[in-house]
Design a protein around this motif. Structure first.
Motif, PDB file in Angstrom:
ATOM      1  N   ASN A 189       0.904  -1.182   0.128  1.00  0.00           N
ATOM      2  CA  ASN A 189      -0.054   0.026   0.011  1.00  0.00           C
ATOM      3  C   ASN A 189       1.073   1.119  -0.059  1.00  0.00           C
ATOM      4  O   ASN A 189       0.653   2.119  -0.681  1.00  0.00           O
ATOM      5  CB  ASN A 189      -0.895  -0.159   1.066  1.00  0.00           C
ATOM      6  N   ALA A 190       2.098   1.014   0.674  1.00  0.00           N
ATOM      7  CA  ALA A 190       2.836   2.497   0.841  1.00  0.00           C
ATOM      8  C   ALA A 190       3.487   2.652  -0.628  1.00  0.00           C
ATOM      9  O   ALA A 190       3.907   3.933  -0.830  1.00  0.00           O
ATOM     10  CB  ALA A 190       3.971   2.040   1.725  1.00  0.00           C
ATOM     11  N   PHE A 191       3.922   1.755  -1.183  1.00  0.00           N
ATOM     12  CA  PHE A 191       4.523   1.641  -2.441  1.00  0.00           C
ATOM     13  C   PHE A 191       3.644   2.179  -3.360  1.00  0.00           C
ATOM     14  O   PHE A 191       4.053   3.067  -4.217  1.00  0.00           O
ATOM     15  CB  PHE A 191       5.134   0.184  -2.817  1.00  0.00           C
ATOM     16  N   ARG A 192       2.510   1.737  -3.397  1.00  0.00           N
ATOM     17  CA  ARG A 192       1.385   2.343  -4.257  1.00  0.00           C
ATOM     18  C   ARG A 192       1.097   3.799  -4.183  1.00  0.00           C
ATOM     19  O   ARG A 192       0.872   4.494  -5.218  1.00  0.00           O
ATOM     20  CB  ARG A 192      -0.011   1.534  -4.129  1.00  0.00           C
ATOM     21  N   ALA A 193       0.969   3.936  -2.949  1.00  0.00           N
ATOM     22  CA  ALA A 193       0.717   5.296  -2.352  1.00  0.00           C
ATOM     23  C   ALA A 193       2.114   6.339  -3.131  1.00  0.00           C
ATOM     24  O   ALA A 193       1.421   7.516  -3.595  1.00  0.00           O
ATOM     25  CB  ALA A 193       0.583   5.855  -0.954  1.00  0.00           C
ATOM     26  N   LEU A 194       2.927   5.896  -2.768  1.00  0.00           N
ATOM     27  CA  LEU A 194       4.068   6.551  -3.419  1.00  0.00           C
ATOM     28  C   LEU A 194       4.230   6.745  -4.918  1.00  0.00           C
ATOM     29  O   LEU A 194       4.302   7.946  -5.445  1.00  0.00           O
ATOM     30  CB  LEU A 194       5.453   5.860  -2.859  1.00  0.00           C
ATOM     31  N   PHE A 195       4.003   5.685  -5.695  1.00  0.00           N
ATOM     32  CA  PHE A 195       4.248   5.909  -7.173  1.00  0.00           C
ATOM     33  C   PHE A 195       3.038   5.936  -7.830  1.00  0.00           C
ATOM     34  O   PHE A 195       3.237   5.949  -9.074  1.00  0.00           O
ATOM     35  CB  PHE A 195       5.427   4.742  -7.333  1.00  0.00           C
ATOM     36  N   LEU A 196       1.951   5.444  -7.350  1.00  0.00           N
ATOM     37  CA  LEU A 196       0.684   5.512  -8.149  1.00  0.00           C
ATOM     38  C   LEU A 196      -0.319   6.568  -7.672  1.00  0.00           C
ATOM     39  O   LEU A 196      -0.850   7.135  -8.706  1.00  0.00           O
ATOM     40  CB  LEU A 196       0.021   4.205  -8.153  1.00  0.00           C
ATOM     41  N   GLU A 197      -0.319   6.888  -6.337  1.00  0.00           N
ATOM     42  CA  GLU A 197      -1.171   8.046  -5.970  1.00  0.00           C
ATOM     43  C   GLU A 197      -0.483   9.406  -5.737  1.00  0.00           C
ATOM     44  O   GLU A 197      -1.075  10.238  -5.038  1.00  0.00           O
ATOM     45  CB  GLU A 197      -1.846   7.499  -4.610  1.00  0.00           C
ATOM     46  N   GLY A 198       0.758   9.507  -6.168  1.00  0.00           N
ATOM     47  CA  GLY A 198       1.617  10.682  -6.141  1.00  0.00           C
ATOM     48  C   GLY A 198       2.125  11.093  -4.770  1.00  0.00           C
ATOM     49  O   GLY A 198       2.929  12.266  -4.673  1.00  0.00           O
TER      50      GLY A 198
ATOM     51  N   THR B 149       6.722  -3.443  -6.909  1.00  0.00           N
ATOM     52  CA  THR B 149       6.066  -3.069  -8.202  1.00  0.00           C
ATOM     53  C   THR B 149       4.971  -4.127  -8.629  1.00  0.00           C
ATOM     54  O   THR B 149       5.143  -5.227  -8.752  1.00  0.00           O
ATOM     55  CB  THR B 149       6.904  -3.027  -9.347  1.00  0.00           C
ATOM     56  N   PRO B 150       3.532  -3.448  -8.631  1.00  0.00           N
ATOM     57  CA  PRO B 150       2.599  -4.771  -9.053  1.00  0.00           C
ATOM     58  C   PRO B 150       2.715  -4.943 -10.430  1.00  0.00           C
ATOM     59  O   PRO B 150       3.379  -4.205 -11.325  1.00  0.00           O
ATOM     60  CB  PRO B 150       1.250  -3.962  -8.830  1.00  0.00           C
ATOM     61  N   ILE B 151       2.376  -6.366 -10.785  1.00  0.00           N
ATOM     62  CA  ILE B 151       2.453  -6.695 -12.093  1.00  0.00           C
ATOM     63  C   ILE B 151       1.203  -6.117 -12.966  1.00  0.00           C
ATOM     64  O   ILE B 151       0.202  -5.890 -12.315  1.00  0.00           O
ATOM     65  CB  ILE B 151       2.386  -8.488 -12.162  1.00  0.00           C
ATOM     66  N   GLY B 152       1.414  -5.705 -13.987  1.00  0.00           N
ATOM     67  CA  GLY B 152       0.335  -5.219 -14.912  1.00  0.00           C
ATOM     68  C   GLY B 152       0.257  -3.871 -14.845  1.00  0.00           C
ATOM     69  O   GLY B 152       1.026  -3.097 -14.957  1.00  0.00           O
ATOM     70  N   ALA B 153      -1.167  -3.521 -15.239  1.00  0.00           N
ATOM     71  CA  ALA B 153      -1.296  -1.968 -15.655  1.00  0.00           C
ATOM     72  C   ALA B 153      -0.920  -1.011 -14.405  1.00  0.00           C
ATOM     73  O   ALA B 153      -0.146  -0.014 -14.864  1.00  0.00           O
ATOM     74  CB  ALA B 153      -2.733  -1.868 -15.827  1.00  0.00           C
ATOM     75  N   ASP B 154      -1.251  -1.551 -13.263  1.00  0.00           N
ATOM     76  CA  ASP B 154      -0.475  -0.423 -12.192  1.00  0.00           C
ATOM     77  C   ASP B 154       0.754  -0.240 -12.336  1.00  0.00           C
ATOM     78  O   ASP B 154       1.307   0.898 -11.947  1.00  0.00           O
ATOM     79  CB  ASP B 154      -1.282  -0.906 -10.770  1.00  0.00           C
ATOM     80  N   GLY B 155       1.477  -1.532 -12.491  1.00  0.00           N
ATOM     81  CA  GLY B 155       2.893  -1.206 -12.434  1.00  0.00           C
ATOM     82  C   GLY B 155       3.276  -0.508 -13.647  1.00  0.00           C
ATOM     83  O   GLY B 155       4.392   0.204 -13.555  1.00  0.00           O
ATOM     84  N   ASP B 156       2.995  -0.768 -14.814  1.00  0.00           N
ATOM     85  CA  ASP B 156       3.346  -0.096 -15.867  1.00  0.00           C
ATOM     86  C   ASP B 156       2.875   1.592 -15.699  1.00  0.00           C
ATOM     87  O   ASP B 156       3.782   2.294 -16.076  1.00  0.00           O
ATOM     88  CB  ASP B 156       2.456  -0.241 -17.056  1.00  0.00           C
ATOM     89  N   GLU B 157       1.743   1.776 -15.151  1.00  0.00           N
ATOM     90  CA  GLU B 157       1.639   3.234 -14.794  1.00  0.00           C
ATOM     91  C   GLU B 157       2.487   3.817 -13.894  1.00  0.00           C
ATOM     92  O   GLU B 157       3.073   5.000 -14.137  1.00  0.00           O
ATOM     93  CB  GLU B 157       0.071   3.181 -14.362  1.00  0.00           C
ATOM     94  N   MET B 158       3.093   3.093 -13.103  1.00  0.00           N
ATOM     95  CA  MET B 158       4.013   3.633 -12.105  1.00  0.00           C
ATOM     96  C   MET B 158       5.240   4.067 -12.683  1.00  0.00           C
ATOM     97  O   MET B 158       5.867   5.051 -12.533  1.00  0.00           O
ATOM     98  CB  MET B 158       4.631   2.517 -11.026  1.00  0.00           C
ATOM     99  N   VAL B 159       5.722   3.221 -13.729  1.00  0.00           N
ATOM    100  CA  VAL B 159       6.880   3.460 -14.588  1.00  0.00           C
ATOM    101  C   VAL B 159       6.824   4.628 -15.417  1.00  0.00           C
ATOM    102  O   VAL B 159       7.557   5.378 -15.556  1.00  0.00           O
ATOM    103  CB  VAL B 159       7.421   2.109 -15.187  1.00  0.00           C
TER     104      VAL B 159
END
Length: 271
Positions: free
Chosen positions: A208-217, A238-248
């Motif tokens: 969740n922390a990783f998502r908050a940082l790199f997906l939610e700004g 890094t999550p596999i799939g669309a979310d991971g791609d979006e982070m990158v």
């Protein structure tokens, strides 16, 4: 062999033991079911075991939202001439019950008293309770709370209590924007204690922390180079799939925005 296995499964005394073990492992639902199935024989156990089962059952009742049952079970333990350790364990559950029902002042008083016990296994969760409540009521700053939790972390290692300390620490660090410290604390605990009750929640906190940082700004406040370093150091999250791609994509756009084209190309290549 089958008949003996069958008789054990249906033996109410065995159910009581199963309830005790389940509660110690943090399986609250399972503990409630097993204790209920063994209720008819609980009084056949010696007093010192009844005093031990009581707090375990009370905790399971509390964690599954049956506050009335938790209250009754605690009253039962306090009415016995229970050994000091079990009395203190029951007081820990009582403090938690006060906390959950909004009686913060009494919760804090009980946590403080139990925190002075010369038994680290009981004193450590009580001290964690004190820090969390003092932080909640503004009696200590986030920095002071983090420092005390770091000390607690070294006092007691290797079980659900340590994981609870680390989750609280990770939470404080994240709120303070100390992202690397938060991720380090969570990842270190998760790796070392896979299989301990609470380890799955630590893993969830970490992703969740990783998502908050790199997906939610949340990482947007960091310099792009700092964000990149943090991303690389924890890239196994890094999550596999669309979310991971979006982070990158998000991160590479930021790098391009400050002319770090080589780093952006490198990052996209890794993906």
């Amino acid at each position: 062999a089958n008949s003996s296995a069958g008789s054990i499964t249906n033996d109410p005394a065995a159910k009581v033991w199963q309830g005790y073990i389940a509660s110690n492992q943090g399986d609250w639902e399972g503990a409630r079911r097993a204790f209920a199935a063994g209720a008819s024989v609980i009084d056949d156990f010696p007093p010192e075991w009844r005093a031990r089962f009581g707090p375990a059952h009370a905790m399971a009742a509390l964690e599954t939202g049956d506050l009335a049952a938790a209250h009754q079970l605690l009253a039962y333990v306090f009415s016995q001439n229970a050994p000091a350790t079990d009395q203190l364990t029951a007081r820990l559950v009582q403090a938690r019950l006060f906390d959950v029902t909004g009686d913060k002042t009494r919760a804090l008083a009980v946590y403080r008293a139990v925190g002075r016990a010369p038994l680290d296994a009981i004193a450590t969760p009580a001290r964690l309770g004190v820090v969390k409540l003092e932080l909640e009521t503004g009696a200590v700053t986030a920095d002071q709370a983090a420092q005390r939790l770091e000390e607690l972390k070294w006092r007691w290692r290797g079980d659900a209590t340590e994981l609870a300390v680390i989750r609280s620490l990770g939470d404080i660090y994240l709120k303070q924007g100390r992202y690397r410290e938060a991720l380090d604390a969570l990842r270190g605990a998760g790796k070392r204690m896979a299989g301990v009750p609470g380890a799955a929640e630590i893993q969830t906190d970490l992703s969740n922390a990783f998502r908050a940082l790199f997906l939610e700004g949340a990482a947007d406040g960091l310099q792009p180079v700092q964000a990149l370093a943090l991303f690389y150091d924890f890239r196994e999250q890094t999550p596999i799939g669309a979310d991971g791609d979006e982070m990158v994509r998000r991160l590479s756009r930021r790098l391009i925005g400050v002319d770090l084209l080589g780093q952006a190309a490198e990052l996209l290549k890794h993906q």
